[in-house]
Design a protein around this motif. Structure first.
Motif, PDB file in Angstrom:
ATOM      1  N   LYS A  43       0.858  -1.190   0.000  1.00  0.00           N
ATOM      2  CA  LYS A  43       0.000   0.000   0.000  1.00  0.00           C
ATOM      3  C   LYS A  43       0.880   1.221   0.000  1.00  0.00           C
ATOM      4  N   VAL A  44       0.525   2.255  -0.766  1.00  0.00           N
ATOM      5  CA  VAL A  44       1.228   3.531  -0.661  1.00  0.00           C
ATOM      6  C   VAL A  44       0.172   4.550  -0.240  1.00  0.00           C
ATOM      7  N   LYS A  45       0.437   5.211   0.871  1.00  0.00           N
ATOM      8  CA  LYS A  45      -0.588   6.016   1.547  1.00  0.00           C
ATOM      9  C   LYS A  45      -1.786   5.099   1.760  1.00  0.00           C
ATOM     10  N   LYS A  46      -2.941   5.423   1.214  1.00  0.00           N
ATOM     11  CA  LYS A  46      -4.054   4.485   1.477  1.00  0.00           C
ATOM     12  C   LYS A  46      -4.398   3.661   0.250  1.00  0.00           C
ATOM     13  N   LYS A  47      -3.561   3.800  -0.799  1.00  0.00           N
ATOM     14  CA  LYS A  47      -3.870   3.123  -2.053  1.00  0.00           C
ATOM     15  C   LYS A  47      -3.212   1.728  -2.096  1.00  0.00           C
ATOM     16  N   THR A  48      -4.004   0.720  -2.352  1.00  0.00           N
ATOM     17  CA  THR A  48      -3.458  -0.642  -2.481  1.00  0.00           C
ATOM     18  C   THR A  48      -2.841  -0.804  -3.869  1.00  0.00           C
ATOM     19  N   LEU A  49      -1.574  -1.238  -3.912  1.00  0.00           N
ATOM     20  CA  LEU A  49      -0.894  -1.431  -5.206  1.00  0.00           C
ATOM     21  C   LEU A  49      -0.725  -2.918  -5.540  1.00  0.00           C
ATOM     22  N   LEU A  50      -0.640  -3.744  -4.500  1.00  0.00           N
ATOM     23  CA  LEU A  50      -0.555  -5.197  -4.717  1.00  0.00           C
ATOM     24  C   LEU A  50      -1.311  -5.888  -3.602  1.00  0.00           C
TER      25      LEU A  50
ATOM     26  N   GLY B 292      -0.071  -0.537 -15.457  1.00  0.00           N
ATOM     27  CA  GLY B 292      -0.628  -0.198 -14.143  1.00  0.00           C
ATOM     28  C   GLY B 292      -1.048  -1.400 -13.308  1.00  0.00           C
ATOM     29  N   ALA B 293      -0.744  -2.617 -13.766  1.00  0.00           N
ATOM     30  CA  ALA B 293      -1.179  -3.828 -13.040  1.00  0.00           C
ATOM     31  C   ALA B 293      -0.426  -4.000 -11.720  1.00  0.00           C
ATOM     32  N   GLY B 294       0.811  -3.494 -11.665  1.00  0.00           N
ATOM     33  CA  GLY B 294       1.610  -3.642 -10.447  1.00  0.00           C
ATOM     34  C   GLY B 294       2.930  -4.374 -10.680  1.00  0.00           C
TER      35      GLY B 294
HETATM   36  N1  LIG Z   1       4.480   5.612  -5.198  1.00  0.00           N
HETATM   37  C1  LIG Z   1       3.243   5.473  -5.719  1.00  0.00           C
HETATM   38  N2  LIG Z   1       2.215   6.195  -5.232  1.00  0.00           N
HETATM   39  C2  LIG Z   1       0.955   6.056  -5.724  1.00  0.00           C
HETATM   40  N3  LIG Z   1       0.629   5.216  -6.731  1.00  0.00           N
HETATM   41  C3  LIG Z   1       1.619   4.475  -7.256  1.00  0.00           C
HETATM   42  C4  LIG Z   1       2.978   4.559  -6.788  1.00  0.00           C
HETATM   43  N4  LIG Z   1       3.733   3.714  -7.505  1.00  0.00           N
HETATM   44  C5  LIG Z   1       2.896   3.131  -8.387  1.00  0.00           C
HETATM   45  N5  LIG Z   1       1.640   3.582  -8.246  1.00  0.00           N
HETATM   46  C6  LIG Z   1       0.454   3.158  -9.025  1.00  0.00           C
HETATM   47  O1  LIG Z   1       0.333   1.757  -8.889  1.00  0.00           O
HETATM   48  C7  LIG Z   1      -0.113   1.162 -10.091  1.00  0.00           C
HETATM   49  C8  LIG Z   1       0.881   0.094 -10.521  1.00  0.00           C
HETATM   50  O2  LIG Z   1       2.093   0.725 -10.957  1.00  0.00           O
HETATM   51  P1  LIG Z   1       3.286  -0.099 -11.602  1.00  0.00           P
HETATM   52  O3  LIG Z   1       4.334   0.862 -11.964  1.00  0.00           O
HETATM   53  O4  LIG Z   1       3.630  -1.214 -10.685  1.00  0.00           O
HETATM   54  O5  LIG Z   1       2.549  -0.688 -12.887  1.00  0.00           O
HETATM   55  P2  LIG Z   1       3.120  -1.593 -14.053  1.00  0.00           P
HETATM   56  O6  LIG Z   1       2.308  -2.838 -14.080  1.00  0.00           O
HETATM   57  O7  LIG Z   1       4.596  -1.742 -13.924  1.00  0.00           O
HETATM   58  O8  LIG Z   1       2.733  -0.691 -15.314  1.00  0.00           O
HETATM   59  P3  LIG Z   1       3.438  -0.350 -16.731  1.00  0.00           P
HETATM   60  O9  LIG Z   1       3.206  -1.539 -17.605  1.00  0.00           O
HETATM   61  O10 LIG Z   1       2.639   0.830 -17.178  1.00  0.00           O
HETATM   62  O11 LIG Z   1       4.890  -0.032 -16.490  1.00  0.00           O
HETATM   63  C9  LIG Z   1      -0.264   2.304 -11.084  1.00  0.00           C
HETATM   64  O12 LIG Z   1      -1.614   2.683 -11.138  1.00  0.00           O
HETATM   65  C10 LIG Z   1       0.599   3.413 -10.507  1.00  0.00           C
HETATM   66  O13 LIG Z   1       0.080   4.691 -10.855  1.00  0.00           O
END
Ligand SMILES: Nc1ncnc2c1ncn2[C@@H]1O[C@H](COP(=O)(O)OP(=O)(O)OP(=O)(O)O)[C@@H](O)[C@H]1O
Length: 268
Positions: free
Chosen positions: A10-17, A37-39
């Protein structure tokens, strides 16, 4: 074995994985594919601790990464980021720095031998004294890849390592990544957008979609249904002489290509 258990980021309150579980073996080239943007990058960054883990566990054999410092983790991991920061270093500086975690400032004979071999393998002779800021994107990508491999890590993380390379160089670099993974027993994880190359070179494919693992499979077990689901598009996949052929968005109603081909033959 690299073991990732119930990883949440999570970054701040946003879930990334969310709920990432993986067991990865030495000598395996694991390729992550998935939509923008998948993560994918986030997963690599969480392994190297550029991004904090919210929940879960990462370990390499008996070594616990979850609680370890970024410095101790970096002994085991070489990480080539998607966007490398520029500096005032020459190519030779970059290669030498990659051996310093073993030898400090005075490199050994062994280090010099490895650097020399790497210069030959990656054909870097003519760039050695050039400032890397002055090199093309593809030239720089080769140098950072050479430097990552020179670190002889347990875990090699490569984020889109061939995106700036021409087709011939892409194939050569993927061959090299695959061969080094086997020879040096790396656990390699690479992000790649080129699906055909991903299926051809990977031992295992990690499909990431919407922050989660959709599938984790041997590349030979990947089906067109899985790829359709991953990218929300139609997909045709077939193998010939060990090479995958993949067509996304394939449609029999769209004959634009046939049309232009016909025109070409009419003209001749
Ligand atoms: N430090 C951060 N703060 C907020 N959101 C973030 C942060 N890092 C990544 N994200 C968001 O998390 C999601 C996943 O990002 P990530 O870079 O892992 O995607 P990705 O699968 O590698 O994409 P791409 O194929 O476009 O490179 C995106 O929506 C991105 O905007």
């Amino acid at each position: 074995m690299l073991k990732i258990t119930n990883l949440h980021v999570k970054v701040k309150k946003k879930t990334l994985l969310t709920n990432i579980n993986l067991e990865l073996k030495p000598k395996d080239l694991n390729i992550i594919i998935g939509p923008n943007g998948a993560g994918k990058s986030t997963l690599l960054k969480s392994l190297v601790k550029v991004i904090d883990i919210h929940k879960g566990n990462i370990s390499l054999d008996e070594i616990e990464f979850t609680t370890a410092s970024i410095n101790s983790v970096s002994k085991y991991i070489a990480y080539m980021a998607q966007f490398n920061q520029n500096s005032n270093l020459t190519t030779l500086d970059v290669l030498e720095i990659s051996r310093r975690k073993y030898s400090g400032f005075s490199l050994s004979k062994h280090d010099h031998k490895l650097i020399e071999d790497s210069i030959n393998e990656f054909a870097l002779q003519k760039f050695l004294n050039r400032d890397i800021d002055t090199l093309s994107g593809g030239e720089r990508q080769k140098i950072f890849l050479a430097a990552a491999i020179l670190q002889e890590p347990k875990i090699l993380l490569l984020d889109e390592p061939i995106s700036h390379l021409d087709p011939k160089n892409q194939i050569e670099m993927l061959e090299l990544i695959r061969n080094k993974t086997k020879e040096k027993e790396f656990i390699t994880i690479t992000v790649l957008h080129d699906l055909q190359n991903a299926l051809h070179y990977a031992d295992k494919i990690i499909m990431l979609k919407n922050k989660e693992i959709l599938y984790f499979e041997n590349s030979l077990n990947i089906t067109q249904k899985m790829i359709s689901k991953l990218f929300d598009t139609t997909c045709k996949l077939f193998w010939q002489e060990g090479h995958p052929f993949l067509f996304l968005g394939h449609s029999h109603h769209n004959n634009t290509h046939n049309h232009s081909h016909k025109k070409e033959t009419n003209d001749t």
